[in-house]
Write a protein that holds these residues in place. Structure first.
Motif, PDB file in Angstrom:
ATOM      1  N   LEU A   1     -11.159  28.666   1.536  1.00 28.63           N
ATOM      2  CA  LEU A   1     -10.778  30.064   1.346  1.00 28.63           C
ATOM      3  C   LEU A   1      -9.904  30.176   0.103  1.00 28.63           C
ATOM      4  CD1 LEU A   1      -9.811  30.965   5.031  1.00 28.63           C
ATOM      5  CD2 LEU A   1     -11.813  31.806   3.766  1.00 28.63           C
ATOM      6  N   PHE A   2     -10.077  31.282  -0.641  1.00 30.95           N
ATOM      7  CA  PHE A   2      -9.175  31.573  -1.754  1.00 30.95           C
ATOM      8  C   PHE A   2      -8.203  32.665  -1.332  1.00 30.95           C
ATOM      9  CE2 PHE A   2     -13.073  30.165  -4.081  1.00 30.95           C
ATOM     10  CZ  PHE A   2     -12.535  28.985  -4.585  1.00 30.95           C
ATOM     11  N   TYR A   3      -6.925  32.417  -1.611  1.00 32.61           N
ATOM     12  CA  TYR A   3      -5.880  33.400  -1.365  1.00 32.61           C
ATOM     13  C   TYR A   3      -5.590  34.067  -2.713  1.00 32.61           C
ATOM     14  CZ  TYR A   3      -4.959  30.354   2.698  1.00 32.61           C
ATOM     15  OH  TYR A   3      -5.075  29.601   3.843  1.00 32.61           O
ATOM     16  N   VAL A   4      -5.878  35.355  -2.841  1.00 35.21           N
ATOM     17  CA  VAL A   4      -5.661  36.029  -4.119  1.00 35.21           C
ATOM     18  C   VAL A   4      -4.511  37.015  -3.957  1.00 35.21           C
ATOM     19  CG1 VAL A   4      -6.693  37.394  -5.961  1.00 35.21           C
ATOM     20  CG2 VAL A   4      -8.108  35.785  -4.667  1.00 35.21           C
ATOM     21  N   THR A   5      -3.587  36.983  -4.900  1.00 34.45           N
ATOM     22  CA  THR A   5      -2.409  37.828  -4.776  1.00 34.45           C
ATOM     23  C   THR A   5      -1.865  38.165  -6.165  1.00 34.45           C
ATOM     24  OG1 THR A   5      -0.300  38.004  -3.608  1.00 34.45           O
ATOM     25  CG2 THR A   5      -0.777  35.860  -4.589  1.00 34.45           C
ATOM     26  N   ASP A   6      -1.467  39.395  -6.413  1.00 29.40           N
ATOM     27  CA  ASP A   6      -1.402  40.544  -5.556  1.00 29.40           C
ATOM     28  C   ASP A   6      -2.392  41.574  -6.111  1.00 29.40           C
ATOM     29  OD1 ASP A   6      -0.763  43.000  -4.369  1.00 29.40           O
ATOM     30  OD2 ASP A   6       1.367  42.642  -4.378  1.00 29.40           O
ATOM     31  N   VAL A   7      -3.401  41.912  -5.336  1.00 31.76           N
ATOM     32  CA  VAL A   7      -4.474  42.779  -5.829  1.00 31.76           C
ATOM     33  C   VAL A   7      -4.229  44.242  -5.482  1.00 31.76           C
ATOM     34  CG1 VAL A   7      -6.102  40.877  -5.484  1.00 31.76           C
ATOM     35  CG2 VAL A   7      -5.995  42.693  -3.780  1.00 31.76           C
ATOM     36  N   ALA A   8      -3.124  44.564  -4.822  1.00 34.17           N
ATOM     37  CA  ALA A   8      -3.017  45.920  -4.273  1.00 34.17           C
ATOM     38  C   ALA A   8      -1.639  46.560  -4.311  1.00 34.17           C
ATOM     39  CB  ALA A   8      -3.512  45.921  -2.824  1.00 34.17           C
ATOM     40  N   MET A   9      -0.591  45.788  -4.537  1.00 34.12           N
ATOM     41  CA  MET A   9       0.728  46.389  -4.332  1.00 34.12           C
ATOM     42  C   MET A   9       1.645  46.318  -5.547  1.00 34.12           C
ATOM     43  SD  MET A   9       2.691  45.761  -0.819  1.00 34.12           S
ATOM     44  CE  MET A   9       4.198  46.704  -0.848  1.00 34.12           C
ATOM     45  N   ASN A  10       1.885  45.122  -6.041  1.00 34.69           N
ATOM     46  CA  ASN A  10       2.777  44.961  -7.185  1.00 34.69           C
ATOM     47  C   ASN A  10       1.994  45.200  -8.476  1.00 34.69           C
ATOM     48  OD1 ASN A  10       5.552  43.823  -6.197  1.00 34.69           O
ATOM     49  ND2 ASN A  10       3.995  42.822  -4.938  1.00 34.69           N
ATOM     50  N   ILE A  11       2.447  46.159  -9.268  1.00 37.75           N
ATOM     51  CA  ILE A  11       1.654  46.635 -10.405  1.00 37.75           C
ATOM     52  C   ILE A  11       1.707  45.661 -11.574  1.00 37.75           C
ATOM     53  CG2 ILE A  11       1.478  48.484 -12.125  1.00 37.75           C
ATOM     54  CD1 ILE A  11       2.414  50.424  -9.906  1.00 37.75           C
TER      55      ILE A  11
ATOM     56  N   THR B   1      -6.075  43.242 -12.992  1.00 35.15           N
ATOM     57  CA  THR B   1      -6.824  41.994 -12.872  1.00 35.15           C
ATOM     58  C   THR B   1      -7.168  41.732 -11.410  1.00 35.15           C
ATOM     59  OG1 THR B   1      -5.663  41.099 -14.792  1.00 35.15           O
ATOM     60  CG2 THR B   1      -6.757  39.511 -13.352  1.00 35.15           C
ATOM     61  N   GLY B   2      -6.179  41.902 -10.549  1.00 28.67           N
ATOM     62  CA  GLY B   2      -6.391  41.620  -9.137  1.00 28.67           C
ATOM     63  C   GLY B   2      -7.403  42.554  -8.509  1.00 28.67           C
ATOM     64  N   ASN B   3      -7.280  43.837  -8.805  1.00 30.37           N
ATOM     65  CA  ASN B   3      -8.169  44.788  -8.141  1.00 30.37           C
ATOM     66  C   ASN B   3      -9.607  44.635  -8.613  1.00 30.37           C
ATOM     67  OD1 ASN B   3      -9.281  47.766  -7.580  1.00 30.37           O
ATOM     68  ND2 ASN B   3      -7.615  47.273  -6.179  1.00 30.37           N
ATOM     69  N   VAL B   4      -9.806  44.442  -9.916  1.00 27.82           N
ATOM     70  CA  VAL B   4     -11.170  44.245 -10.422  1.00 27.82           C
ATOM     71  C   VAL B   4     -11.746  42.941  -9.865  1.00 27.82           C
ATOM     72  CG1 VAL B   4     -12.538  43.803 -12.501  1.00 27.82           C
ATOM     73  CG2 VAL B   4     -10.905  45.691 -12.471  1.00 27.82           C
ATOM     74  N   PHE B   5     -10.917  41.913  -9.771  1.00 27.94           N
ATOM     75  CA  PHE B   5     -11.363  40.630  -9.206  1.00 27.94           C
ATOM     76  C   PHE B   5     -11.780  40.810  -7.745  1.00 27.94           C
ATOM     77  CE2 PHE B   5      -9.834  36.084  -8.015  1.00 27.94           C
ATOM     78  CZ  PHE B   5     -11.125  35.596  -8.109  1.00 27.94           C
ATOM     79  N   TYR B   6     -10.921  41.468  -6.996  1.00 31.94           N
ATOM     80  CA  TYR B   6     -11.190  41.729  -5.575  1.00 31.94           C
ATOM     81  C   TYR B   6     -12.498  42.495  -5.403  1.00 31.94           C
ATOM     82  CZ  TYR B   6     -10.424  44.774  -1.408  1.00 31.94           C
ATOM     83  OH  TYR B   6     -10.548  45.516  -0.262  1.00 31.94           O
TER      84      TYR B   6
END
Lengths: 304, 304
Positions: free
Chosen positions: B136-146, B248-253
């Motif tokens: 599993l990959f843990y990706v952070t932070d795709v949603a909260m910290n700008i 980066t996080g949101n597009v990746f997600y």
């Protein structure tokens, strides 16, 4: 309108012989890609570089040098200048990077005297063919502009729209990708997305329609856009995906190629002729696609 | 060590009954997800919210309300406070967001009097299961910290490492994703990646190993890292992928879920108990996975 990378390669073959000017051609991977393009009838090439190195690689890799014009030039800076001049003088159509730093070849491309400078911004355009989608996505800029400001983003859009036009899409839809679909003053990318929509309406970005801010899913999937309640009829139909910064673009690019197994091509545009930079991480097919993309752009009747 | 989302759901089932406190539960999608979790033996729930609304939805969607404790509270702010208090008082394990703005529920979570505040930073951790990868990959932070600064990134790493520990990975490898693999002063994310590697060596980020800057391919694929000539033995073996900014996080997600068809889960951590925020765009399976992830974290023996 070209909507697959196979169709792109076929279109270039159908145009008759085009020529690459390979700068610092003494690189086995680059020579193999160039020779593959020649064998497939996509392009011929003029090899500019260290003659001994080129001859050694050619012998080892069974590349028939008699099929090429070779211009000996051991100095990489001079090799770049010579390759650029070949394009400027109409002897070649596209510049291709060999064993030399990107910065060196771009310096030659931008040289005021011998170069190919046109607009104020060079940018990278990547093409992706993703399983389940019926069109190519143009993603920009995943490789060159680090944190473009609003004016630079306008040039990046113009450059990408020129590529879409060259591939027969007369009115591409450009989505400004962000983390959210609403303007949020804490996220500058959303403010710039709204400004780019306005700039397009004001006529600053001709030959395209601009929508944003949008998250990726709402940019490429009409169903996702509907689900989110987004009213703009362009949402879900994007051709060009403008990323807000190089990190977003690069992670997106790598996730498409390495995790979504997308097929791809890439080229640098914004000068009078496109520049091909293949990387060792590119598949053979991606290298061919990039050569084909550059030749397609050079052949289009875009104002140079 | 849990390395698939199915194993995660099974592990939670094996732990015996856990309880969600659903804040502003009068939302059909949320109630359906909660009821699915109940039917699968993953969790029970206490529903806090507008009683009439909840009863209407339950009747329409065939949700057996007799299986739930219902606390009537029509005001969403109060409903959030009540749900948070249930967790604080040990009556529930996890807070789940219903029909209320994220900011309202997080305000209750962070409330100094009744809240669950622990560290200085709340962050989102997404879990992805990608075809072709054995972990599993843990990706952070795709949603909260700008646009987290260096200190915030340290907390984001600590929060994500806590999640990996909760899933039985005692020493996760954290890759700081950038557009390139070398420190480049023009790209602040690369400087911060190097600083995070140093911070880990200095003991500031216990229970993990940090590597970076790395591009995505070199973070997840040892072959790609070798191909690029990267010496760090951690390259290619990342578990946690730290993104430099929310775009980066949101597009990746979104590219993982919508283009690479990855399976996923997500949760907000950094408080004394995790918070589940499902979105309408999540698949039913993703909602279940997120509930399971939150319950797994709450059950771990992490210091609260």
């Amino acid at each position: 309108m070209i909507q697959t990378l196979e169709a792109l390669r076929d279109a270039v073959k159908g145009q008759g012989s085009k020529t690459l000017a390979v700068a610092a051609a003494g690189d086995a991977e680059v020579l193999l890609a160039v020779d593959m393009a020649r064998r497939l009838g996509i392009a011929s090439a003029i090899l500019v570089g260290d003659e001994e190195k080129i001859r050694t690689i050619a012998a080892q890799r069974h590349i028939p040098l008699e099929a090429y014009r070779l211009i000996p030039e051991a100095d990489p800076v001079q090799a770049c200048r010579t390759a650029v001049k070949l394009v400027r003088d109409g002897e070649a159509d596209v510049v291709m990077k060999g064993l030399v730093d990107t910065s060196v070849i771009l310096k030659a491309v931008l040289d005021k005297e011998i170069g190919l400078r046109k607009g104020p911004v060079l940018s990278h355009v990547a093409l992706f063919q993703v399983a389940g989608y019926d069109r190519l996505f143009y993603v920009t800029d995943v490789a060159m502009n680090i944190a473009p400001d609003l004016e630079t983003k306008k040039h990046i859009i113009r450059n990408a729209v020129g590529v879409a036009h060259a591939l027969g899409n007369p009115d591409p839809i450009v989505a400004c990708l962000c983390a959210v679909e609403k303007v949020n003053p804490k996220m500058p990318a959303t403010l710039e997305a709204a400004a780019l929509v306005e700039a397009c309406k004001a006529g600053e970005l001709p030959g395209c329609r601009v929508v944003g801010p949008l998250a990726l899913d709402n940019a490429v999937s009409p169903e996702a856009a509907r689900h989110k309640g987004i009213q703009d009829p362009l949402a879900g139909h994007a051709d060009v995906l403008l990323v807000p910064n190089i990190e977003t673009g690069n992670v997106f690019y790598k996730s498409l190629v390495f995790l979504a197994r997308a097929k791809n091509a890439g080229v640098i545009v914004g000068a009078k002729a496109p520049v091909v930079l293949t990387s060792r991480a590119d598949s053979d097919e991606a290298k061919l696609n990039s050569i084909a993309l550059a030749l397609m752009i050079s052949a289009s009747n875009l104002p140079r």
